[in-house]
Motif scaffolding. Structure first.
Motif, PDB file in Angstrom:
ATOM      1  N   ARG A 151      -4.118  -5.138   1.286  1.00 49.79           N
ATOM      2  CA  ARG A 151      -4.398  -4.589  -0.057  1.00 49.79           C
ATOM      3  C   ARG A 151      -5.871  -4.260  -0.244  1.00 49.79           C
ATOM      4  NH1 ARG A 151      -2.041  -7.747  -5.113  1.00 49.79           N
ATOM      5  NH2 ARG A 151      -3.240  -6.146  -6.142  1.00 49.79           N
ATOM      6  N   TYR A 152      -6.729  -5.061   0.441  1.00 49.32           N
ATOM      7  CA  TYR A 152      -8.166  -4.955   0.173  1.00 49.32           C
ATOM      8  C   TYR A 152      -8.982  -4.459   1.356  1.00 49.32           C
ATOM      9  CZ  TYR A 152      -6.943  -8.023  -3.740  1.00 49.32           C
ATOM     10  OH  TYR A 152      -6.369  -8.558  -4.862  1.00 49.32           O
ATOM     11  N   HIS A 153      -8.382  -4.481   2.554  1.00 50.90           N
ATOM     12  CA  HIS A 153      -9.200  -4.207   3.742  1.00 50.90           C
ATOM     13  C   HIS A 153      -8.451  -3.241   4.656  1.00 50.90           C
ATOM     14  CE1 HIS A 153     -12.176  -4.942   6.816  1.00 50.90           C
ATOM     15  NE2 HIS A 153     -11.271  -5.391   7.658  1.00 50.90           N
TER      16      HIS A 153
ATOM     17  N   CYS B  23     -11.684 -10.566   2.759  1.00 49.82           N
ATOM     18  CA  CYS B  23     -11.641  -9.110   3.010  1.00 49.82           C
ATOM     19  C   CYS B  23     -13.019  -8.484   2.772  1.00 49.82           C
ATOM     20  CB  CYS B  23     -10.623  -8.441   2.086  1.00 49.82           C
ATOM     21  SG  CYS B  23      -8.930  -8.786   2.578  1.00 49.82           S
ATOM     22  N   ASP B  24     -13.703  -8.934   1.721  1.00 47.10           N
ATOM     23  CA  ASP B  24     -15.037  -8.382   1.431  1.00 47.10           C
ATOM     24  C   ASP B  24     -15.979  -8.648   2.609  1.00 47.10           C
ATOM     25  OD1 ASP B  24     -14.143  -7.478  -0.968  1.00 47.10           O
ATOM     26  OD2 ASP B  24     -15.068  -9.064  -2.176  1.00 47.10           O
TER      27      ASP B  24
ATOM     28  N   ASP C 227      -5.125 -15.014  -4.218  1.00 42.60           N
ATOM     29  CA  ASP C 227      -5.695 -13.671  -4.205  1.00 42.60           C
ATOM     30  C   ASP C 227      -7.229 -13.683  -4.042  1.00 42.60           C
ATOM     31  OD1 ASP C 227      -4.974 -10.771  -4.879  1.00 42.60           O
ATOM     32  OD2 ASP C 227      -6.647 -11.196  -6.223  1.00 42.60           O
ATOM     33  N   ASP C 228      -7.921 -14.572  -4.761  1.00 42.05           N
ATOM     34  CA  ASP C 228      -9.395 -14.524  -4.711  1.00 42.05           C
ATOM     35  C   ASP C 228      -9.925 -14.916  -3.327  1.00 42.05           C
ATOM     36  OD1 ASP C 228      -8.556 -17.127  -5.269  1.00 42.05           O
ATOM     37  OD2 ASP C 228     -10.435 -17.642  -6.271  1.00 42.05           O
TER      38      ASP C 228
ATOM     39  N   ARG D 295       0.869  -1.186   0.000  1.00 44.43           N
ATOM     40  CA  ARG D 295       0.000   0.000   0.000  1.00 44.43           C
ATOM     41  C   ARG D 295       0.899   1.227   0.000  1.00 44.43           C
ATOM     42  NH1 ARG D 295      -5.400  -0.622   3.046  1.00 44.43           N
ATOM     43  NH2 ARG D 295      -5.392   1.617   2.886  1.00 44.43           N
TER      44      ARG D 295
ATOM     45  N   PRO E 208      -3.904  -9.140   3.128  1.00 45.97           N
ATOM     46  CA  PRO E 208      -5.262  -8.575   3.134  1.00 45.97           C
ATOM     47  C   PRO E 208      -5.248  -7.046   3.232  1.00 45.97           C
ATOM     48  CG  PRO E 208      -4.890 -10.001   5.055  1.00 45.97           C
ATOM     49  CD  PRO E 208      -3.684 -10.117   4.201  1.00 45.97           C
TER      50      PRO E 208
ATOM     51  N   LYS F 281      -9.289 -11.943  -1.070  1.00 47.66           N
ATOM     52  CA  LYS F 281     -10.221 -10.851  -1.398  1.00 47.66           C
ATOM     53  C   LYS F 281     -11.629 -11.166  -0.864  1.00 47.66           C
ATOM     54  CE  LYS F 281     -11.641  -7.531  -4.728  1.00 47.66           C
ATOM     55  NZ  LYS F 281     -12.998  -7.526  -4.246  1.00 47.66           N
TER      56      LYS F 281
ATOM     57  N   THR G 188     -15.014  -6.390   5.500  1.00 45.05           N
ATOM     58  CA  THR G 188     -15.424  -5.001   5.268  1.00 45.05           C
ATOM     59  C   THR G 188     -16.936  -4.860   5.510  1.00 45.05           C
ATOM     60  OG1 THR G 188     -13.659  -4.801   3.628  1.00 45.05           O
ATOM     61  CG2 THR G 188     -15.361  -3.099   3.593  1.00 45.05           C
TER      62      THR G 188
END
Ligand SMILES: Cc1ncc(COP(=O)(O)O)c(C=O)c1O
Length: 374
Positions: free
Chosen positions: A211-213, A181-182, A174-175, A77, A209, A178, A185
């Motif tokens: 990266r996404y959260h 993380c979704d 990655d999936d 990040r 994580p 992600k 969130t």
């Protein structure tokens, strides 16, 4: 009488076995690189001592090291700065103060089973309750986002992730990261991400994580990446607000991370690329050797290990993993029973390949002979 949160803690199942090891046993139970740190670091450590770095330092760690760590994390990040970093006494203390900081009395945290042994106790010591999610060989030892979703209650505060994973050697794609993380969130949860093996990836790529959260708390350390387990230096990377809280808890736990060691690690960070590349190559060859040797044991099933330095085969014999590990111990091989990492580790054994190729080959020949007789 001791309070329940302390009395209920158990000594590590791995330690118990190690203590019973016969002289000359080959140790495939190690959780640390079998090599020494770069000599430049050792020199920097001595220089720091000679230069009088023998006193207390700042609670959150020395500024130069915080800056260097933040700089390194910019590949995850771009908005990481020194205020987002607290230096800790290894990931063990980092995870402990992170749990202390975000988990309240009666809160729940989701933890991997099988998983590294500290998570449940850390949650319990913070006054919370650990709720297990499963890692299974059928699933490539990856968390199932649907299961994670189903375990969340109004008391859930955090999800603990560990990729690359101890004991399974899985690296989460990655999936999967992600998807988790979704969920975090959407349900407003922290992700506590133990990334101590991020340098040990042989297949795929390490994805944090973070990266996404945004509410991710990275717990990491130089123990494995610079072969300095005894130096006790790690870090936590997260929001500035959480770092401020962590620094308070750390002050009352540790006062400050060890001063001279931080200067040595700072030096190590300058040369770590070459050291890391050489170590990774060596560990990749050992992984290949261990996989090849394990494939010769018909009663073992070992998914391809992608990261860390462990193999976690499932065996077909109807025998408890602790008993299996004891039989191997009597034959001269130290390994960890799957149940040392939680009840769902039953039916597995963990072998570490942080040992020489000669020892790995010899030990796994012994394992093959023992397995053949069971
Ligand atoms: C997954 C995992 N996290 C954390 C640690 C502890 O690391 P440290 O030496 O930085 O306390 C270990 C050590 O084996 C580990 O395997």
């Amino acid at each position: 009488m001791f309070p329940r949160r302390v009395a209920s803690l158990r000594f590590s199942g791995i330690r118990k076995l190690f203590e019973a090891a016969p002289a000359g046993a080959i140790n495939l139970g190690l959780g640390e690189p079998d090599i020494q740190p770069p000599k430049e670091m050792v020199e920097a450590f001595k220089t720091a001592l000679d230069n009088g770095m023998n006193k207390y330092g700042p609670s959150a760690g020395i500024m130069d090291l915080r800056k260097a760590i933040a700089n390194n994390l910019k590949s995850y990040r771009r908005d990481v700065h020194w205020e987002n970093i607290i230096v800790t006494a290894g990931a063990t203390e980092g995870m402990r103060i992170a749990c202390e900081t975000i988990i309240g009395e009666g809160d729940e945290a989701l933890v991997p089973n099988p998983g590294f042994i500290i998570y449940g106790p850390d949650v319990a010591l913070a006054g919370g309750r650990a709720v297990d999610y499963s890692l299974t060989s059928e699933n490539g030892f990856c968390p199932d986002p649907d299961e994670i979703q189903s375990l969340i209650t109004p008391r859930t505060q955090a999800i603990i992730l560990n990729s690359p994973s101890n004991p399974t050697g899985a690296v989460y794609p990655d999936d999967v990261i992600k998807a988790i993380c979704d969920i975090a969130t959407e349900r407003d949860l922290y992700i506590l991400s133990d990334e101590v093996y991020h340098n040990f990836v042989y297949e795929g790529k390490h994805v944090s994580p973070a990266r996404y959260h945004d509410d991710t708390i990275i717990v990491n350390s130089f123990s494995k990446s610079l072969a300095t387990t005894g130096w006790r230096i790690g870090y936590v990377a997260t929001s500035k607000e959480i770092v401020e809280q962590l620094a308070k808890v750390q002050y009352y736990t540790l006062a400050c991370p060890p001063t001279a060691t931080q200067y040595a690690v700072l030096e190590g960070m300058k040369i770590r690329k070459a050291f890391r590349a050489a170590m990774l190559e060596e560990f990749r060859e050992r992984r290949d050797l261990a996989m090849r040797k394990l494939s010769e044991i018909p009663s073992f099933e070992t998914p391809l290990v992608q990261g860390a330095f462990y193999v976690f085969p499932r065996y077909s014999q109807r025998i408890a993993s602790e008993e299996y590990a004891r039989k191997l111990l009597s034959a001269g091989v130290i390994c960890a029973p799957g149940t040392a990492f939680g009840a769902k580790g039953e039916g597995h054994l963990r072998f570490s390949y942080a040992n020489s190729k000669e020892n790995i080959a010899e030990a796994l020949d012994i394992v093959r002979d023992v397995a053949g007789k069971l």
